[in-house]
Design a protein around this motif. Structure first.
Motif, PDB file in Angstrom:
ATOM      1  N   TYR B 507       0.856  -1.194   0.000  1.00 39.08           N
ATOM      2  CA  TYR B 507       0.000   0.000   0.000  1.00 39.08           C
ATOM      3  C   TYR B 507       0.886   1.237   0.000  1.00 39.08           C
ATOM      4  CZ  TYR B 507      -4.011  -2.954   1.265  1.00 39.08           C
ATOM      5  OH  TYR B 507      -4.999  -3.888   1.275  1.00 39.08           O
ATOM      6  N   THR B 508       0.234   2.378  -0.113  1.00 37.24           N
ATOM      7  CA  THR B 508       0.984   3.630  -0.086  1.00 37.24           C
ATOM      8  C   THR B 508       0.289   4.620   0.846  1.00 37.24           C
ATOM      9  OG1 THR B 508       1.399   3.216  -2.406  1.00 37.24           O
ATOM     10  CG2 THR B 508       2.071   5.350  -1.563  1.00 37.24           C
ATOM     11  N   ILE B 509       1.063   5.257   1.691  1.00 32.07           N
ATOM     12  CA  ILE B 509       0.489   6.325   2.525  1.00 32.07           C
ATOM     13  C   ILE B 509       0.624   7.643   1.762  1.00 32.07           C
ATOM     14  CG2 ILE B 509       0.802   7.721   4.613  1.00 32.07           C
ATOM     15  CD1 ILE B 509       1.548   5.268   6.106  1.00 32.07           C
ATOM     16  N   GLY B 525       0.374  -3.186   4.226  1.00 35.39           N
ATOM     17  CA  GLY B 525      -0.884  -2.938   4.917  1.00 35.39           C
ATOM     18  C   GLY B 525      -1.704  -4.198   5.021  1.00 35.39           C
ATOM     19  N   VAL B 590      -4.513   5.855   3.191  1.00 34.02           N
ATOM     20  CA  VAL B 590      -3.896   4.615   2.721  1.00 34.02           C
ATOM     21  C   VAL B 590      -4.679   4.150   1.499  1.00 34.02           C
ATOM     22  CG1 VAL B 590      -3.373   2.228   3.276  1.00 34.02           C
ATOM     23  CG2 VAL B 590      -3.083   3.992   5.021  1.00 34.02           C
ATOM     24  N   ASN B 591      -4.114   4.361   0.326  1.00 30.51           N
ATOM     25  CA  ASN B 591      -4.777   4.023  -0.937  1.00 30.51           C
ATOM     26  C   ASN B 591      -6.245   4.485  -0.937  1.00 30.51           C
ATOM     27  OD1 ASN B 591      -2.343   2.609  -0.992  1.00 30.51           O
ATOM     28  ND2 ASN B 591      -3.190   1.135  -2.471  1.00 30.51           N
ATOM     29  N   VAL B 617       0.842  -0.898   8.350  1.00 29.16           N
ATOM     30  CA  VAL B 617      -0.380  -0.250   8.827  1.00 29.16           C
ATOM     31  C   VAL B 617      -1.491  -1.289   8.913  1.00 29.16           C
ATOM     32  CG1 VAL B 617      -2.156   1.459   8.311  1.00 29.16           C
ATOM     33  CG2 VAL B 617       0.241   1.965   7.818  1.00 29.16           C
TER      34      VAL B 617
END
Lengths: 225, 802
Positions: B507-509, B525, B590-591, B617
């Motif tokens: 995932y990406t924050i 995540g 988060v996405n 996360v």
């Protein structure tokens, strides 16, 4: 048949030359039976080994059957040796892993004698030495006298002109020793084999035609019997 | 002539039973191991090479890194668009196929009439699959087998399992209780040495995403068949050009992404991509094992060599006599080579038989499905004859040259010189260097593996039962949970997207509070249920666990109406530049899920211990769970298990019960290391055995040679212990030398090996001391029998023999 001129053998011990043989001159004619005597360390065995081409002198000239040994290459020397010289030892030196028959046969194998011919030759000599019954035994199963008999048979199988014996009776009792000496005399007289033996025993030496005494690497005396 | 050579050799070997046995035993064991290792290595090296197009097939790697990431991500899973788009756009690509591991998250249930099976190897693939990989069809048509959704191809043994001898083509199987799939073909079983292994292969078109071309969220494996002559590097270049030029708009700012191509035949041993279809092997181990195979053989040869040359003194007499009888060097050489040849032949046959017997155990151990079918005459025959010649020459040539060069006169006097004593000692030292090296390595590898297993990873794995429930709706999970929660022995239950020891989701924050709008951080995540933190014993540093209120906020159907809250780990907080107490209440995305940080956990390991902890996360999201985690209490596990199973059966009679313990799953992650450790154990034992055998043989001869010396010493008043110390000290000196040489080598090698673990033991001195003590002890025991015998001889006997 054999001529040694000025033969010496020396080792370097701590920078000093120690002479085992010192300027030996010796001529042996075909048909002689020579006994070499002398105290321990006088050079008897070394002399015998040089004559038998097992050892090389440090200097001097060595002629055998008209060949100048000191000029020969290893291969020629080995060929000359194989067909003309037989050796008998005090400790018999049979090969433990081989039977009586095979021990006697081995020199023929090394001379590339054909199998059928080998059989005939070995059978012949077994018969002559009256050890046919022992042919499948191993050396460990024989008495000392019998072992030496095998040793001699093995030395003679190639019909050598010269038989060299280094204290052949040294490990035998007197009766066995006497039998061996009788055999030597017979070989010498009847078959014309030239014999040179090294011995400690005055009595055995008498079997020969000439006795040579060595002392400190030199010929001390030589007398015909 | 030849007969004589054989006869003499045979008799000689029989008369010296001890040394013959030592030589043969050592060589046979060495050859056995060599054969086993060679089989294993050949099996690894032929991986994937059997595909007719093997040299033209490549696998796509998916790589990316954002500015805020510490390291790049290299993954084998790719988005859906890769194959269809590049196949169209790039000239060098002839065809491509997407493969999805349908049984990846949980086994697929397959029903035919009353038979119900859990299938663990089910793949879905585009219809080009058989054109690219070219499996042989036993029934059905390769070209059309996967062209319609719901078609299914079986392997021969799977077909037999379901249909016996009936024709499977046209039959309907019920998959996961909902999909009816029709068997359209049967192919040969997939070899064990293929990276793509399956029992069933369905059509990729049954997936909803098959029609949607997306460039993010990868789930599939992509393989291309290149046109003949097309270079993978230029195709890769064109792919990346397309990515930067055409798809620029799709790229998030600051995110660098690129594709790589790996040759099919490189994937198994050379790939460093994560999440492959199967865990890949490592070329490093192949090199190490090849080295080990050769070393073992050399060690065994050394034994023989040492025994023969040690015996030189004894044989000197025989050689002298033979020379006096007119033997030439060549003839003696042949004699000794014949002896070596006989020993080698005997060892080879025994080694082959041993390898044959040890084969099932070894293949089980090596974890690769090696069959005896791996033994093919075509390579075994040349290998064996090659071995015969090499070993005979290796063991025969030196002694033969050495012995046949003896001068007759010196040797006839009885005792030949043993001038090559130093060489012999050197060889023994070499043997022990290898032994000590292996002993140290074994101890360290064992230590590290125990360390991993007992390490506090921040998750309490013990007594946690994991059930694969792959995608079951949450209301069903909840009913089941409630049903078992009343049972004795169950402490708590929770569900999660992934297994907590192997969290995979990338995932990406973004939109983090106080950061620039461009900010993005790649993280791992995982959607979890309330109770996840508690059930796994994860410690909270700040904040609090999810409450029923948090749960309610994410239970609404529409994504937009949900209110998320996040639990992040310490490392994530640090990466965001926040202290744990500062992080609480901060907003992150988060996405697309926007919410606040609710708690910060102490770091826990959620991936292999080869890697250090990265930001993770946790977020409550109840759409899709694949694991049900049940914390049980220690007592009476069997009853608890039976209880859970019965409840499951009453709820879902048609779905087989599938559960394992989290500990087990954790251990399986280190299977590769366990296997290496196991193989290392075996070969350590073998090297030690061979070396001790060599030492024992040498002891026999040395004590024999020192007979006279020992006798004289005894006459002079030496005690038994004096003599034992005297004779053993010679051997122990050799062993000490070996220890001194081997220790730094082992230290270096093990240090390198440990670098692969983010969590590792420190190399402490006691391991080296322990190895040294072990080796000395072994060596001492080995020579003690001979030295004692020497010490107890009657001195009269020893002196008389002179």
């Amino acid at each position: 048949m054999l001529s040694l001129k000025n033969i010496s053998k020396h080792y370097n011990v701590g920078g000093n030359k120690t002479f085992v043989l010192n300027k030996i001159d010796l001529d042996v004619d075909a048909g002689e039976f020579i006994s070499i005597m002398g105290p321990s360390g006088s050079g008897k065995s070394t002399l015998l080994n040089i004559i038998g081409l097992l050892d090389e002198p440090s200097e001097g000239y060595h002629y055998f059957l008209g060949e100048a040994i000191h000029n020969l290459k290893e291969k020629q020397r080995s060929a000359l040796y194989k067909s003309n010289i037989g050796f008998v030892f005090q400790a018999y030196h049979l090969i433990d892993e081989l039977t009586v028959y095979e021990n006697i046969e081995t020199p023929l194998i090394y001379q590339d004698v054909k199998s059928s011919e080998r059989k005939a030759l070995v059978a012949d000599i077994l018969d002559r030495f009256q050890i046919v019954g022992k042919k499948d035994l191993f050396p460990a199963q024989l008495s000392g006298g019998q072992q030496q008999l095998v040793g001699i048979a093995r030395a003679l199988i190639t019909k050598p002109k010269l038989l060299l014996a280094d204290e052949p009776t040294g490990n035998l009792n007197s009766k066995q020793g006497e039998d061996i000496m009788e055999l030597f005399r017979k070989l010498n007289k009847e078959d014309g084999v030239t014999i040179i033996q090294v011995t400690h025993s005055e009595k055995n030496a008498e079997f020969g035609s000439r006795i040579i005494n060595l002392l400190d690497g030199k010929i001390d005396s030589s007398r015909n019997i | 002539m030849i007969k004589t050579y054989f006869k003499t050799a045979w008799r000689y070997l029989l008369n010296n039973k001890t040394t013959t046995l030592i030589s043969i035993a050592g060589l046979a064991v060495g050859i056995c191991c060599f054969l086993l290792l060679t089989t294993y290595l050949l099996n690894e090296l032929r991986y994937d090479r059997f595909y007719p197009n093997a040299d033209r097939i490549v696998r796509v790697g998916n790589n990316y890194k954002t500015i805020n990431d510490n390291q790049e991500t290299n993954s084998a899973v790719t988005p859906t668009a890769v194959v269809p788009v590049f196949k169209r756009q790039i000239a060098g690509i002839e065809d491509g196929v997407r493969i999805y591991n349908y049984s990846g998250y949980k086994p697929v249930t397959v029903q035919y009439k009353d038979d119900l099976f859990n299938e663990k190897k089910v793949l879905l693939a585009d219809d080009s699959f058989f054109k690219i990989f070219g499996f042989k069809f036993l029934a059905g048509n390769a070209a059309s087998a996967l062209s319609t959704p719901g078609s299914l191809v079986l392997t021969a043994s799977t077909a037999k399992k379901y249909f016996g001898n009936d024709n499977p083509v046209g039959k309907i199987l019920k998959v996961n209780q909902t999909n009816n799939m029709m068997v359209t073909g049967v192919i040969e079983d997939v070899p064990a040495y293929s990276q793509i292994k399956f029992d069933m292969l369905g059509s990729y078109s049954m997936l909803d995403r098959s029609k949607v071309l997306k460039w993010d969220s990868g789930n599939d494996y992509s393989y291309f068949l290149l046109k003949p002559g097309a270079a993978a590097t230029s195709v890769q270049q064109k792919m990346n050009l397309y990515l930067t030029d055409v798809l620029k708009s799709q790229q998030k700012p600051g995110r660098h992404a690129w594709f790589t191509l790996e040759k099919l035949t490189d994937v198994h041993l050379h790939s460093s991509l994560s999440n492959g279809l199967e865990p890949s092997g490592n070329i490093k181990y192949i090199y190490i094992l090849s080295f080990v195979a050769v070393i073992l053989l050399v060690l065994a040869c050394i034994n023989f060599l040492n025994l023969v040359t040690a015996r030189a003194a004894e044989r000197a007499h025989e050689i002298g006599v033979r020379k006096v009888m007119g033997a030439q060097r060549k003839q003696l050489f042949i004699q000794f080579i014949t002896e070596a040849g006989l020993i080698t032949l005997a060892s080879l046959l025994i080694g082959l038989a041993l390898a044959y017997l040890a084969f099932p155990a070894f293949s089980n151990f090596a974890g690769s499905q090696l069959g005896l079918s791996t033994w093919r005459f075509t390579w075994l025959a040349p290998l064996l004859s090659g071995l015969f010649i090499t070993v005979t020459l290796l063991t025969g040539a030196y002694p033969a040259l050495y012995l046949s060069a003896f001068k007759p006169v010196t040797n006839m006097k009885g005792h030949g010189s043993s001038k090559n004593g130093n060489l012999r000692k050197g060889l023994v030292v070499l043997q022990f260097v290898v032994s000590v090296f292996f002993i140290i390595c074994t101890l360290i590898v064992g230590h590290q593996l125990r360390y991993i297993q007992s390490m506090d990873t921040g998750i309490n794995r013990s007594q946690v039962l994991v059930m694969d429930i792959g995608g079951m709706p949450f209301n069903k999970i909840e009913t089941f949970k409630n049903a078992i929660s009343t049972q004795p022995g169950i402490k708590s239950t929770t569900a999660s997207y992934d297994s907590p020891v192997q969290i995979k989701g990338g995932y990406t924050i973004t939109q983090a509070e106080g950061k620039s709008p461009d900010y993005s951080l790649s993280i791992t995540g995982i959607p979890v249920e309330r109770g996840f933190v508690n059930t796994l014993g994860i410690k909270l540093l700040q904040g609090s666990d999810y409450t029923p209120a948090d749960e309610k906020q994410v239970m609404t159907d529409t994504f937009a109406n949900r209110k998320y809250s996040f639990i992040i780990n310490e490392t994530a907080a640090r990466a965001l530049g926040w202290k744990p107490e500062q992080a609480i209440g901060k907003r992150i995305g988060v996405n697309g899920r926007i919410g606040k940080v609710k708690a910060v956990t102490r770091d826990f390991n959620f991936a292999s211990l080869h890697k250090s902890i990265t930001p993770v996360v946790l977020f409550a999201e109840y759409d899709w769970f694949s694991k049900l985690l049940i914390k049980t209490s220690a007592g009476n596990l069997q009853n608890t298990l039976t209880g859970i199973k019965q409840t499951w059966k009453s709820f879902y009679p048609n779905t087989p019960f599938e559960a394992h313990f989290l500990d087990q799953e954790f251990d399986e992650m280190y299977q590769n290391e366990q296997r290496t450790g196991g193989i290392l154990n075996i070969f350590t034992a073998v090297t030690v055995f061979i070396s001790c055998l060599g030492l024992f043989g040498l002891a026999i001869f040395t004590t024999k040679q020192r007979f006279k010396e020992v006798s004289i010493r005894k006459v002079l008043g030496a005690s038994v212990s004096n003599i034992v110390a005297l004779v053993s000290s010679d051997f122990l000196k050799l062993v000490f030398t070996a220890i001194i040489i081997a220790s730094p080598l082992a230290w270096y090698a093990m240090n390198r090996w440990l670098q692969d673990f983010a969590y590792r033991i420190t190399l402490s001195w006691w391991i080296f001391v322990l190895s040294a003590v072990l080796t000395v002890l072994l060596a001492f025991i080995t020579v003690s029998y001979q030295t004692l015998r020497a010490a107890l001889i009657n001195p009269v006997k020893g002196l008389r023999s002179e």
